[in-house]
Motif scaffolding. Structure first.
Motif, PDB file in Angstrom:
ATOM      1  N   ALA A 124       0.837  -1.205   0.000  1.00 31.34           N
ATOM      2  CA  ALA A 124       0.000   0.000   0.000  1.00 31.34           C
ATOM      3  C   ALA A 124       0.866   1.246   0.000  1.00 31.34           C
ATOM      4  O   ALA A 124       1.888   1.305   0.681  1.00 31.34           O
ATOM      5  CB  ALA A 124      -0.895  -0.004   1.231  1.00 31.34           C
ATOM      6  N   ASP A 125       0.440   2.228  -0.788  1.00 31.89           N
ATOM      7  CA  ASP A 125       1.168   3.504  -0.778  1.00 31.89           C
ATOM      8  C   ASP A 125       0.241   4.592  -1.306  1.00 31.89           C
ATOM      9  O   ASP A 125      -0.889   4.300  -1.728  1.00 31.89           O
ATOM     10  CB  ASP A 125       2.463   3.408  -1.591  1.00 31.89           C
ATOM     11  N   VAL A 126       0.748   5.832  -1.310  1.00 33.24           N
ATOM     12  CA  VAL A 126      -0.134   6.954  -1.659  1.00 33.24           C
ATOM     13  C   VAL A 126      -0.355   7.144  -3.160  1.00 33.24           C
ATOM     14  O   VAL A 126      -1.388   7.652  -3.572  1.00 33.24           O
ATOM     15  CB  VAL A 126       0.352   8.291  -1.044  1.00 33.24           C
ATOM     16  N   ASN A 169       9.228  16.468  16.037  1.00 32.12           N
ATOM     17  CA  ASN A 169       7.982  15.847  15.568  1.00 32.12           C
ATOM     18  C   ASN A 169       8.174  14.361  15.257  1.00 32.12           C
ATOM     19  O   ASN A 169       7.408  13.510  15.698  1.00 32.12           O
ATOM     20  CB  ASN A 169       7.434  16.606  14.342  1.00 32.12           C
ATOM     21  N   TYR A 170       9.242  14.060  14.543  1.00 31.69           N
ATOM     22  CA  TYR A 170       9.503  12.672  14.125  1.00 31.69           C
ATOM     23  C   TYR A 170       9.809  11.779  15.338  1.00 31.69           C
ATOM     24  O   TYR A 170       9.250  10.687  15.464  1.00 31.69           O
ATOM     25  CB  TYR A 170      10.683  12.680  13.152  1.00 31.69           C
ATOM     26  N   SER A 171      10.670  12.249  16.246  1.00 32.58           N
ATOM     27  CA  SER A 171      11.013  11.401  17.390  1.00 32.58           C
ATOM     28  C   SER A 171       9.801  11.215  18.310  1.00 32.58           C
ATOM     29  O   SER A 171       9.595  10.128  18.856  1.00 32.58           O
ATOM     30  CB  SER A 171      12.218  11.939  18.155  1.00 32.58           C
ATOM     31  N   LYS A 206      20.160   3.078   4.525  1.00 30.55           N
ATOM     32  CA  LYS A 206      20.331   3.749   3.222  1.00 30.55           C
ATOM     33  C   LYS A 206      19.045   3.705   2.406  1.00 30.55           C
ATOM     34  O   LYS A 206      18.700   2.672   1.828  1.00 30.55           O
ATOM     35  CB  LYS A 206      21.436   3.048   2.430  1.00 30.55           C
ATOM     36  N   THR A 207      18.298   4.817   2.401  1.00 31.26           N
ATOM     37  CA  THR A 207      17.088   4.942   1.571  1.00 31.26           C
ATOM     38  C   THR A 207      16.978   6.403   1.122  1.00 31.26           C
ATOM     39  O   THR A 207      17.806   7.233   1.502  1.00 31.26           O
ATOM     40  CB  THR A 207      15.798   4.614   2.356  1.00 31.26           C
ATOM     41  N   LYS A 208      15.897   6.703   0.388  1.00 30.05           N
ATOM     42  CA  LYS A 208      15.686   8.095  -0.050  1.00 30.05           C
ATOM     43  C   LYS A 208      15.594   9.032   1.146  1.00 30.05           C
ATOM     44  O   LYS A 208      15.957  10.197   1.071  1.00 30.05           O
ATOM     45  CB  LYS A 208      14.410   8.195  -0.888  1.00 30.05           C
TER      46      LYS A 208
END
Ligand SMILES: NC(=O)c1ccc[n+]([C@@H]2O[C@H](COP(=O)([O-])OP(=O)(O)OC[C@H]3O[C@@H](n4cnc5c(N)ncnc54)[C@H](O)[C@@H]3O)[C@@H](O)[C@H]2O)c1
Length: 248
Positions: free
Chosen positions: A35-37, A154-156, A189-191
């Motif tokens: 699933a993705d946007v 926000n992320y943490s 290692k990703t975008k």
């Protein structure tokens, strides 16, 4: 770690860690809804994974922040496959900035996708899992949810929230043979991490006992383990996949 004929759903599965997780689960015998946007993008990934693994891969347009899309997506999988065994909550975003400058929009966007999205997917997936008295839920958190990180309030906070949610869901669902665990990746290692400068990456490596950044496959193998019958007696845990950055 045989997942033969299990039915899995991986959110945010069009690229990066989610794609690697979907591939790993399919390689081990599961049929996987990805699933993705953006539908076209997830369709391309699904085609590729189906060719590589020979399993059924179902592309789904599902924005985890939209409860109606989540309900509908999970209903589609259950209608088609008859069940849902494994849910991997991987969809996530960053909108970094120092606290003093962090906008309300960036706070809301990250909390809504990373934390509320995970809650909505767990809620919808729990229905079929309760009925079948079997389920494996794996939430992708982050080590910054354990240790904090300047520029990522926000992320943490969202990832720390995912860890609290994991523990509560584990307690609520254990009696129905549904396990709920979290994985806390380090720097993979990703975008998402591509944007870091070489200098930042070199400094990071100094903090990683194993001395290298991780690969999406490192996370994917840990997910496959938690999704397997071998992990039946593990619930409510947070497994760091981080080259040893966080030890506790
Ligand atoms: N890369 C890292 O170093 C790292 C470290 C710790 C945790 N993580 C977590 O791992 C997960 C995957 O990260 P990645 O590095 O592969 O990132 P990525 O940006 O490469 O992939 C994330 C995917 O999630 C999708 N997504 C975004 N919003 C969505 C939504 N509302 N609904 C459905 N899908 C959505 C994106 O379209 C994308 O395909 C994230 O939860 C991230 O927070 C990554």
């Amino acid at each position: 770690m045989n997942l033969k004929d299990k039915i899995a759903l991986v959110t945010g599965g069009a690229q990066g860690i989610g794609e690697a997780i979907a591939r790993e689960l399919a390689r081990r015998g599961a049929d996987v809804a990805v699933a993705d946007v953006v539908l076209e993008k997830v369709e391309n990934t699904a085609k590729l994974l189906q060719q590589e693994t020979g399993r059924k891969i179902y592309p789904l347009k599902m924005d985890v922040s939209q409860s109606a899309e989540v309900e509908e997506g999970i209903k589609k999988i259950v209608d088609k496959c008859g069940r849902l065994d494994i849910l991997v909550n991987n969809a996530g975003i960053t909108r970094d900035g120092l606290l003093m400058r962090l906008s309300e929009q960036d706070w809301d966007a990250v909390l809504t996708i990373n934390l509320k999205g995970t809650f909505q997917c767990i809620k919808a997936a729990t229905r079929p899992m309760l009925k079948q008295r079997y389920g494996r839920i794996i939430n992708i958190a982050s080590i910054v949810g354990l240790m904090g990180n300047a520029g990522q309030a926000n992320y943490s906070a969202s990832k720390a929230g995912v860890i609290g949610l994991t523990k509560t869901a584990a307690k609520e669902l254990a009696s129905r043979n549904i396990t709920v665990n979290a994985i806390a990746p380090g720097f993979i290692k990703t975008k998402m991490t591509e944007v870091l400068t070489e200098e930042v990456k070199d400094n990071l490596k100094k903090l990683i006992p194993l001395g290298i950044l991780g690969e999406p496959e490192d996370v994917a193998r840990a997910v496959a383990f938690l999704a397997s019958d071998e992990a039946a007696y593990i619930t409510g845990q947070v497994l760091a996949v981080d080259g040893g950055m966080v030890m506790h």
